[in-house]
Structures are given as C-alpha cells and as structure tokens.
Scaffold this motif. Structure first.
Motif, PDB file in Angstrom:
ATOM      1  N   PHE A  53      -5.446 -12.460 -16.683  1.00 50.66           N
ATOM      2  CA  PHE A  53      -5.299 -13.134 -15.191  1.00 50.66           C
ATOM      3  C   PHE A  53      -4.382 -12.906 -14.631  1.00 50.66           C
ATOM      4  CE2 PHE A  53      -6.019 -16.065 -19.805  1.00 50.66           C
ATOM      5  CZ  PHE A  53      -7.460 -16.030 -19.324  1.00 50.66           C
ATOM      6  N   TYR A  54      -3.973 -11.186 -14.307  1.00 59.74           N
ATOM      7  CA  TYR A  54      -3.217 -11.250 -13.206  1.00 59.74           C
ATOM      8  C   TYR A  54      -3.942 -10.471 -12.826  1.00 59.74           C
ATOM      9  CZ  TYR A  54      -0.274  -8.567  -9.923  1.00 59.74           C
ATOM     10  OH  TYR A  54       0.312  -7.918  -8.848  1.00 59.74           O
ATOM     11  N   THR A  55      -4.372 -11.499 -10.944  1.00 58.86           N
ATOM     12  CA  THR A  55      -5.133 -11.447 -10.356  1.00 58.86           C
ATOM     13  C   THR A  55      -4.353 -10.812  -8.417  1.00 58.86           C
ATOM     14  OG1 THR A  55      -7.278 -11.368  -8.647  1.00 58.86           O
ATOM     15  CG2 THR A  55      -6.207 -12.895 -10.132  1.00 58.86           C
ATOM     16  N   THR A  56      -4.882 -10.328  -8.134  1.00 62.99           N
ATOM     17  CA  THR A  56      -4.627 -10.473  -6.340  1.00 62.99           C
ATOM     18  C   THR A  56      -5.961 -10.820  -5.879  1.00 62.99           C
ATOM     19  OG1 THR A  56      -4.596  -7.827  -6.065  1.00 62.99           O
ATOM     20  CG2 THR A  56      -2.468  -9.459  -6.401  1.00 62.99           C
ATOM     21  N   LYS A  57      -6.891 -10.899  -6.063  1.00 59.59           N
ATOM     22  CA  LYS A  57      -8.425 -10.788  -5.093  1.00 59.59           C
ATOM     23  C   LYS A  57      -8.840 -12.487  -5.702  1.00 59.59           C
ATOM     24  CE  LYS A  57      -9.614  -6.460  -7.691  1.00 59.59           C
ATOM     25  NZ  LYS A  57     -10.126  -5.979  -8.345  1.00 59.59           N
ATOM     26  N   LYS A  58      -9.120 -12.701  -4.428  1.00 64.44           N
ATOM     27  CA  LYS A  58      -9.572 -13.972  -3.933  1.00 64.44           C
ATOM     28  C   LYS A  58      -9.926 -15.151  -5.069  1.00 64.44           C
ATOM     29  CE  LYS A  58      -9.084 -14.281   1.191  1.00 64.44           C
ATOM     30  NZ  LYS A  58     -10.097 -13.484   1.170  1.00 64.44           N
ATOM     31  N   ALA A  61     -15.037  -0.380  -9.642  1.00 63.63           N
ATOM     32  CA  ALA A  61     -14.990  -1.374  -9.543  1.00 63.63           C
ATOM     33  C   ALA A  61     -14.177  -1.665  -8.291  1.00 63.63           C
ATOM     34  CB  ALA A  61     -15.541  -2.143  -9.662  1.00 63.63           C
ATOM     35  N   ASN A  62     -12.943  -1.646  -9.008  1.00 59.13           N
ATOM     36  CA  ASN A  62     -10.833  -2.251  -8.802  1.00 59.13           C
ATOM     37  C   ASN A  62     -11.106  -0.823  -7.795  1.00 59.13           C
ATOM     38  OD1 ASN A  62     -10.932  -4.538 -10.235  1.00 59.13           O
ATOM     39  ND2 ASN A  62      -9.449  -2.932 -11.489  1.00 59.13           N
ATOM     40  N   SER A  63     -11.234  -0.095  -7.530  1.00 62.64           N
ATOM     41  CA  SER A  63     -10.765   0.659  -6.539  1.00 62.64           C
ATOM     42  C   SER A  63     -11.781   0.303  -5.702  1.00 62.64           C
ATOM     43  CB  SER A  63     -11.431   2.580  -6.742  1.00 62.64           C
ATOM     44  OG  SER A  63     -10.500   3.368  -7.754  1.00 62.64           O
ATOM     45  N   THR A 108      -9.285   8.234  -9.730  1.00 62.40           N
ATOM     46  CA  THR A 108      -8.229   7.979  -8.178  1.00 62.40           C
ATOM     47  C   THR A 108      -8.987   7.323  -7.119  1.00 62.40           C
ATOM     48  OG1 THR A 108      -8.414  10.411  -7.727  1.00 62.40           O
ATOM     49  CG2 THR A 108      -7.008   9.749  -9.240  1.00 62.40           C
ATOM     50  N   ASP A 109      -7.901   7.250  -5.781  1.00 67.05           N
ATOM     51  CA  ASP A 109      -8.734   6.080  -5.476  1.00 67.05           C
ATOM     52  C   ASP A 109      -7.990   6.750  -3.781  1.00 67.05           C
ATOM     53  OD1 ASP A 109      -7.184   3.654  -4.966  1.00 67.05           O
ATOM     54  OD2 ASP A 109      -8.514   3.159  -6.588  1.00 67.05           O
ATOM     55  N   THR A 110      -8.102   6.364  -2.676  1.00 70.49           N
ATOM     56  CA  THR A 110      -7.226   6.316  -1.333  1.00 70.49           C
ATOM     57  C   THR A 110      -7.135   5.413  -0.815  1.00 70.49           C
ATOM     58  OG1 THR A 110      -8.930   7.592  -0.611  1.00 70.49           O
ATOM     59  CG2 THR A 110      -8.151   9.597  -1.106  1.00 70.49           C
ATOM     60  N   GLY A 127     -10.892 -13.071  -7.891  1.00 74.15           N
ATOM     61  CA  GLY A 127     -10.598 -12.033  -9.375  1.00 74.15           C
ATOM     62  C   GLY A 127     -10.517 -13.081 -10.552  1.00 74.15           C
ATOM     63  N   MET A 128     -10.655 -12.296 -11.648  1.00 74.27           N
ATOM     64  CA  MET A 128     -10.617 -13.251 -13.021  1.00 74.27           C
ATOM     65  C   MET A 128      -9.248 -12.506 -13.830  1.00 74.27           C
ATOM     66  SD  MET A 128     -14.105 -13.721 -14.669  1.00 74.27           S
ATOM     67  CE  MET A 128     -14.351 -13.568 -15.813  1.00 74.27           C
ATOM     68  N   GLY A 129      -8.967 -10.898 -12.729  1.00 71.08           N
ATOM     69  CA  GLY A 129      -7.835 -10.482 -13.891  1.00 71.08           C
ATOM     70  C   GLY A 129      -8.108 -10.311 -15.455  1.00 71.08           C
ATOM     71  N   MET A 130      -9.446  -9.886 -15.040  1.00 74.09           N
ATOM     72  CA  MET A 130      -9.449  -9.562 -17.149  1.00 74.09           C
ATOM     73  C   MET A 130      -9.874  -8.717 -17.426  1.00 74.09           C
ATOM     74  SD  MET A 130      -9.102 -12.517 -18.387  1.00 74.09           S
ATOM     75  CE  MET A 130     -10.227 -11.493 -20.605  1.00 74.09           C
ATOM     76  N   GLY A 131     -10.282  -8.053 -16.330  1.00 75.58           N
ATOM     77  CA  GLY A 131     -11.354  -6.140 -16.690  1.00 75.58           C
ATOM     78  C   GLY A 131     -10.089  -5.399 -16.751  1.00 75.58           C
ATOM     79  N   LEU A 132      -8.660  -5.072 -16.480  1.00 69.06           N
ATOM     80  CA  LEU A 132      -7.995  -4.098 -16.412  1.00 69.06           C
ATOM     81  C   LEU A 132      -6.688  -4.694 -18.169  1.00 69.06           C
ATOM     82  CD1 LEU A 132      -5.961  -3.097 -13.725  1.00 69.06           C
ATOM     83  CD2 LEU A 132      -7.157  -1.776 -14.721  1.00 69.06           C
ATOM     84  N   SER A 133      -7.130  -5.734 -18.557  1.00 65.61           N
ATOM     85  CA  SER A 133      -6.603  -6.701 -19.418  1.00 65.61           C
ATOM     86  C   SER A 133      -7.621  -6.483 -20.905  1.00 65.61           C
ATOM     87  CB  SER A 133      -5.825  -8.795 -19.719  1.00 65.61           C
ATOM     88  OG  SER A 133      -7.838  -8.760 -19.910  1.00 65.61           O
TER      89      SER A 133
HETATM   90  P1  ADP Z   1      -9.298  -8.744 -11.147  1.00 62.29           P
HETATM   91  O1  ADP Z   1     -10.409  -6.972 -10.459  1.00 62.29           O
HETATM   92  O2  ADP Z   1     -10.618  -9.378 -11.195  1.00 62.29           O
HETATM   93  O3  ADP Z   1      -7.933  -8.769 -10.474  1.00 62.29           O
HETATM   94  P2  ADP Z   1      -8.345  -6.627 -12.904  1.00 62.29           P
HETATM   95  O4  ADP Z   1      -7.881  -6.934 -13.644  1.00 62.29           O
HETATM   96  O5  ADP Z   1      -9.669  -5.991 -13.429  1.00 62.29           O
HETATM   97  O6  ADP Z   1      -8.531  -8.082 -12.183  1.00 62.29           O
HETATM   98  O7  ADP Z   1      -7.553  -6.153 -11.982  1.00 62.29           O
HETATM   99  C1  ADP Z   1      -5.780  -6.695 -11.867  1.00 62.29           C
HETATM  100  C2  ADP Z   1      -5.197  -6.454 -10.734  1.00 62.29           C
HETATM  101  O8  ADP Z   1      -4.947  -4.964 -10.657  1.00 62.29           O
HETATM  102  C3  ADP Z   1      -6.396  -6.350  -9.272  1.00 62.29           C
HETATM  103  O9  ADP Z   1      -6.214  -8.434  -9.045  1.00 62.29           O
HETATM  104  C4  ADP Z   1      -5.568  -5.871  -7.934  1.00 62.29           C
HETATM  105  O10 ADP Z   1      -4.834  -5.800  -7.691  1.00 62.29           O
HETATM  106  C5  ADP Z   1      -4.293  -4.535  -9.285  1.00 62.29           C
HETATM  107  N1  ADP Z   1      -5.453  -3.419  -8.753  1.00 62.29           N
HETATM  108  C6  ADP Z   1      -6.620  -3.384 -10.102  1.00 62.29           C
HETATM  109  N2  ADP Z   1      -6.504  -1.664 -10.181  1.00 62.29           N
HETATM  110  C7  ADP Z   1      -6.854  -1.357  -9.101  1.00 62.29           C
HETATM  111  C8  ADP Z   1      -6.984  -0.737  -7.880  1.00 62.29           C
HETATM  112  N3  ADP Z   1      -7.388   0.697  -7.762  1.00 62.29           N
HETATM  113  N4  ADP Z   1      -5.211  -0.033  -6.698  1.00 62.29           N
HETATM  114  C9  ADP Z   1      -4.918  -0.759  -6.258  1.00 62.29           C
HETATM  115  N5  ADP Z   1      -4.846  -2.660  -7.400  1.00 62.29           N
HETATM  116  C10 ADP Z   1      -5.955  -2.484  -8.078  1.00 62.29           C
END
Ligand code: ADP
Length: 599
Positions: free
Chosen positions: A549-554, A498-500, A531-533, A556-562
């Motif tokens: 809580f690190y996110t760059t999305k408007k 989903a992040n990709s 992987t993504d392009t 976003g929650m920043g929880m998925g990767l944590s």
């Molecule tokens: P969220 O998706 O809610 O932002 P995540 O913890 O899943 O929270 O992701 C944290 C941040 O990591 C994203 O906001 C994004 O900036 C960066 N990120 C994650 N996956 C990718 C990716 N495939 N390409 C670029 N940035 C990514």
C-alpha cells in the motif's frame, strides 16, 4: 622345625558318592570351599573325587577305585577326608585303614542310622547327620492342598535311598488318614503318564530319581524337570534345588549349608581340635521353602504355610519395583508426545498459513494485473482499433475491386494478405491480455527470459508511445532460461516497466527512455534489469517502496512492488531498487539459471 609359613598347605580330600555335577552337588562343594577358604591360618588344598557309587557298585569297582586313588594321591599327603553321602562313608569305612590310615574323617549328608553304624569303624571320625521326615513333607503338602486326601510318592525305590529309607514304612501317611499312591521305581514313561492324571485332592511327594524302573540313569535335576513338566498336582520336594524348577516347596535340604556345616567341622579338626571331642550332630541345613509362582498357581493361602517358611522368587510386580522410574519415564513420554503433537500442530498451522498467504499473494497479483490492465485498457482499445480499422478499409477496397468489370486478382491477393496480418496483430494483443488476466494456477516450466521481457515491452509499447517514452531492450545473447511461473515473472517485469512509464508523468522534457536488460553472469544466475531516465526515487523511500500500500500515485494501489519480492524469492531470487548515478531508477532482480543451461 619348620616355621608355620614354610609348612606345606594341608590337603582335604572330598569324596562325593555320586558323579553328578548337578546344582545340588555344586552347591554342596561351593558351601564347603567358601567355608574352608575362611580359614584364618592359611590356605588349604581341596581335592574332590566323585566316586560314582550310585551308578557303579561291587567289589571289583571298589578295588579299581582304591588302586586309582592310591596311585593318584601317592605323593599328596591327605590331612583330612570328607565323605559326602552314606555310600561314600561306607566306602571310606572299608578302605580308610589302607588308604589314609592317619587322616581323620568328617562326613555329611548321611542318615543317622548309617552314621552311627559306620562311625565306630573309622577311628577318627565325626560328622553331621541328616534325617528327612515324612511328617515334614506331609505338613508342607497339607498347607498347599488343604483338603489333602492322597499323596503320590515318587522316586527310586525307597529302601535304596538312605535319606528316605524310613519312608518305605508308609505307616505315617496312613496314620494321618492319607491314601498312598506308590509311584516309586517306575519306568519314566509310565511315571510321566501317571503324574499327569493324579486325583485333585492329592499332592506329589518327590524323593529323588537317579535311575528309573527300566534301568535308565538320570541326573536327578533332569528327572525332576521331566516330572514337573507333566505333573497335574503340586510337588513337595526335599531339596532346595528343586524349588524354582517346578517344585512347589517343602522342608528342604539346603546344599550350600550342608557343605558349610561339614567344612566347619573340618576346620575345627585342622585347627587342632581333637576329633574325639567333636560329637556327631544333627544337621541344621533344612528349612521350609516355597516358590511364590507355584503358590499362586495352586491358589495357596500363604497364611496356611508352616511358620518361618521362606517364600522364594517373590518378585514384586514391575510397578512395585520400579514405580518411580516408570512414572518418570511415563511423564517424559507424555511430555515428549505433547511436544511432538504441538510441533506437528504448529507445523500444520504454518503450512496452512503459508498456503493461505500464497493464495493471497496470487489473488493480489491477479488484482494487480487487473489494475494494470485497467490502466492499459485505453491504449489497448486504441491499439486494437488500428488493425480493425485497417481490416475494415482493406475489406471495403477488396469489395470495390471484386465488383469492378475486370477485377485485379493480384491486388485482391495483396489486400487479403494485409487483412490476415492485421487480424493476427489484433489477435496477438487479445491473447497477451488474456494470458495476463488469467486466474493464477501456478505452473512451473522453463522460461526464456529474453522472450518474456520482450513480450512485456511490446505489450506496453502503445502506452510508451502515448507517453512519448522510448523503449530499449538489451538482451543477453545466451538466451538465459529459468525454471518458474511465466505469468508471475511476466507480471513482475510488467509492474517494473509500467512504474517506469508512470514515473515520466510529472516530467516534462529531458531524455525519456526505459531500458530492459537481461544479463547472464558466470555465477549461474541471470539478472533482469529495468532502468529509466525518470526522476528516480527519494533515497529515504527506497526501502518503503516494497511495502504494501505504499504509493505516491493518485490512483495507485501500492501493491505491485510489494508482491514482486515474494514472487522473485519464491523463484530463488532477489530484487533490489536503486537510483542511477546519472538520474532515474534502476530495478534489478536475479534468478538461478535452469540446470541444463548452466555452465
Ligand atoms: P503503485 O504503482 O500502485 O504506486 P507500486 O508498489 O508498484 O504501487 O509502487 C510503489 C511506489 O514506488 C510508487 O507509487 C512510486 O512512488 C515508487 N516507484 C516505483 N517505481 C518507480 C520508478 N521507476 N521511479 C520512481 N518511483 C517509483
């Protein structure tokens, strides 16, 4: 003339009247040897003979003894004879002139009467006399039993016991206002019965038992032990060796001292002192000695004991003896116990904290899936509409055919097959969503990672199509299997894919592709790689993206990767993020293969 060093060591022959090797006789000989060995001018040979005269008597026995000793010591010149006990002295007085005419005689453990009578018969003789007194025994008994009314006298018949002979005249106790219970010379069994039921104002005066009224011989210490085991009253004894063996105490003969006293006289003679200049003297080998355990048993007030009494076995309590060691050990134990309790509490706290943390991760993971599902809902709704709309139009077509005058059955069959297929498609979408949104209950099972990865890609396919992104999967032909929680691992892959997809939101044009790999390595691990392009991740943020809580999305929650590293680590794996050399991001995690699929 020979020099002193070349002269043979002088030899002493010790004649003991008894044959006992009991503690009393052993102590006498020990005292004797110890003192003789202190002789400063050289060693002395000590021979000891037990004449056994208290069990065997008569002229024939004496003659046989004489012959035995004559032969035995023919080549052993005896410098001095020590006679222990009145019977031994009697024997020496009869045979001295024949056996050892030149050897002076020193005696001990002999009563005054016998000593004076016999000493005149032996030319060169001296010794120490011992007289036990009724008065001393009664003094001891009174201090133990303050209201003493009766004394039970135990032992061999008194006229046969030289040291107690004068006790036979029992005037003294009577004069002292005491009733005498005479138990001397009784068979042992009767005696044991009597000593168990003595009156409460009595004490036992124990002389010595070598044989009982039925003719059985005893080692005195054994006879005494039998009595002590049965006696219901304190026992006043006359020898030190009975104190500590059940005797309460008394004015006792100390055997070691008896031996030492006699040896002292012998040394004087060996050192050249004329025996005629050494008068017969009274022994000092007696003392009031009591057993502290017995004193406690009879509730004795120690201040009533004769002055200068010695109290034996007064072992202080363990606490008195070792108080500081006990305190120290106690402190160490308390310290250890506190430490162990602390460690246990800490361990428990950690477990509770771990459980709470795990629960929180599960909650967050669940929330995270809800969020993902929320994002996906538009696409999913759209996806569901397709099969539902197809089902509806197929059903309408079938209705038309059925209502026609000649319905085409084959056509209807085809339509029904289409309806079933579309229905399954819709049901599949719903099942996958339901699985994803289920509340977590960790369930460990064997998982086919190829299947899990493919399922995620198919779940997100509608969204990929909407974003104009192509999906590619490259699955390991070995069908890698791991042990773990299927929903949790699916969620990690879903977050990564989903992040990709999200990463393409800001990107226009270019290659738009997300690829999923499963690769099985020889190290018994499987690697899952997404992987993504897309635009990739700023290098400076590569380590931040796994923080909560690190996110760059408007939105976003920043929880998925944590939560992903926590899930992967709990499965024994690791997850890493990197930028691909040709652009785009790469997420890779490895897991241990299920045991039976390992190479
Ligand atoms: P969220 O998706 O809610 O932002 P995540 O913890 O899943 O929270 O992701 C944290 C941040 O990591 C994203 O906001 C994004 O900036 C960066 N990120 C994650 N996956 C990718 C990716 N495939 N390409 C670029 N940035 C990514």
């Amino acid at each position: 003339m020979l020099a002193a060093a070349e002269l043979p060591a002088p030899a002493i022959l010790v004649l003991e009247q008894s044959d006992e090797r009991g503690p009393f006789d052993t102590d006498v000989v020990a005292g004797l040897r110890t003192t003789i060995n202190t002789r400063p001018i050289g060693p002395v040979t000590i021979y000891v003979e037990n004449l056994n005269l208290d069990r065997f008597a008569g002229a024939a026995y004496e003659r046989s003894l004489q012959g035995h000793l004559l032969v035995k010591y023919e080549d052993r010149p005896i410098a001095l004879i020590i006679a222990l006990g009145p019977m031994a002295l009697e024997y020496v007085s009869r045979w001295h002139a024949l056996l050892w005419p030149k050897a002076p005689v020193v005696f001990g453990l002999v009563d005054e009467q016998t000593a004076t009578r016999l000493a005149n018969n032996i030319q060169d003789s001296t010794g120490r006399t011992l007289q036990l007194s009724f008065a001393d025994m009664i003094t001891a008994a009174r201090s133990i039993v303050p209201g003493l009314g009766e004394v039970a006298i135990l032992g061999d018949p008194l006229d046969k016991q030289p040291l107690f002979k004068h006790f036979a005249d029992q005037k003294l106790p009577k004069l002292m206002g005491l009733n005498v219970i005479d138990l001397t010379g009784m068979p042992m069994n009767d005696l044991l019965a009597r000593v168990a039921v003595l009156p409460s104002d009595s004490a036992i005066l124990f002389t010595s038992i070598k044989s009982d009224g039925s003719g059985t011989f005893y080692a005195p210490v054994d006879a005494f032990s039998f009595i002590a085991a049965k006696a219901n009253r304190p026992i006043i004894v006359a020898v030190e060796t009975f104190v500590g063996r059940g005797g309460t105490g008394g004015f006792v003969v100390i055997p070691f001292r008896v031996g030492a006293e006699v040896a002292q006289l012998a040394l004087e003679v060996l050192n050249g002192k004329s025996i005629s200049n050494i008068p017969i003297s009274k022994s000092n080998a007696t003392k009031f000695i009591f057993d502290s355990g017995e004193l406690q048993r009879w509730n004795v007030d120690n201040s009533l004991l004769p002055r200068e009494s010695e109290i034996r076995f007064n072992t202080p309590t363990l606490w008195k003896q070792y108080w500081w060691q006990i305190t120290l050990v106690g402190m160490v134990i308390v310290f250890q116990a506190t430490l162990i309790a602390g460690v246990l509490i800490e361990h428990r706290r950690r477990r509770v904290a771990e459980l709470q943390a795990r629960q929180q991760i599960l909650e967050i993971a669940h929330m995270n899936r809800h969020a993902t599902a929320g994002e996906l809902s538009a696409t999913i709704t759209h996806e569901l509409f397709q099969p539902l709309t197809a089902i509806l139009s197929n059903a309408e077509a079938a209705e038309l055919i059925v209502n026609s005058p000649s319905p085409d059955i084959a056509e209807i069959r085809n339509i029904v097959a289409d309806i079933k297929r579309d229905d399954r498609r819709a049901a599949g979408i719903i099942t996958r969503m339901r699985d994803l949104l289920k509340k977590d209950t960790t369930k460990t099972q064997e998982i086919d990672l190829n299947e899990t990865l493919a399922e995620v890609f198919s779940l997100l396919l509608p969204q990929a199509v909407a974003c104009n992104v192509s999906f590619v999967t490259k699955l390991s032909p070995e069908r890698p299997r791991v042990i773990g929680d299927r929903v949790q691992l699916q969620q990690v892959i879903l977050n990564l894919v989903a992040n990709s997809l999200d990463a393409f939101e800001e990107v226009i044009g270019g290659q738009r592709q997300v690829t999923g790999y499963t690769i099985q390595f020889g190290d018994n691990r499987v690697h899952v790689c997404i992987t993504d392009t897309g635009p990739g991740i700023l290098n400076s943020k590569l380590c931040k993206i796994f923080e909560s809580f690190y996110t760059t999305k408007k939105t976003g929650m920043g929880m998925g990767l944590s939560i992903s590293p926590k899930i992967i680590e709990s499965h024994g794996g690791q997850i890493r993020a990197a930028n691909r050399p040709g652009g785009g991001a790469e997420f890779r995690f490895s897991l241990p293969l299920a045991p039976e699929t390992r190479e």
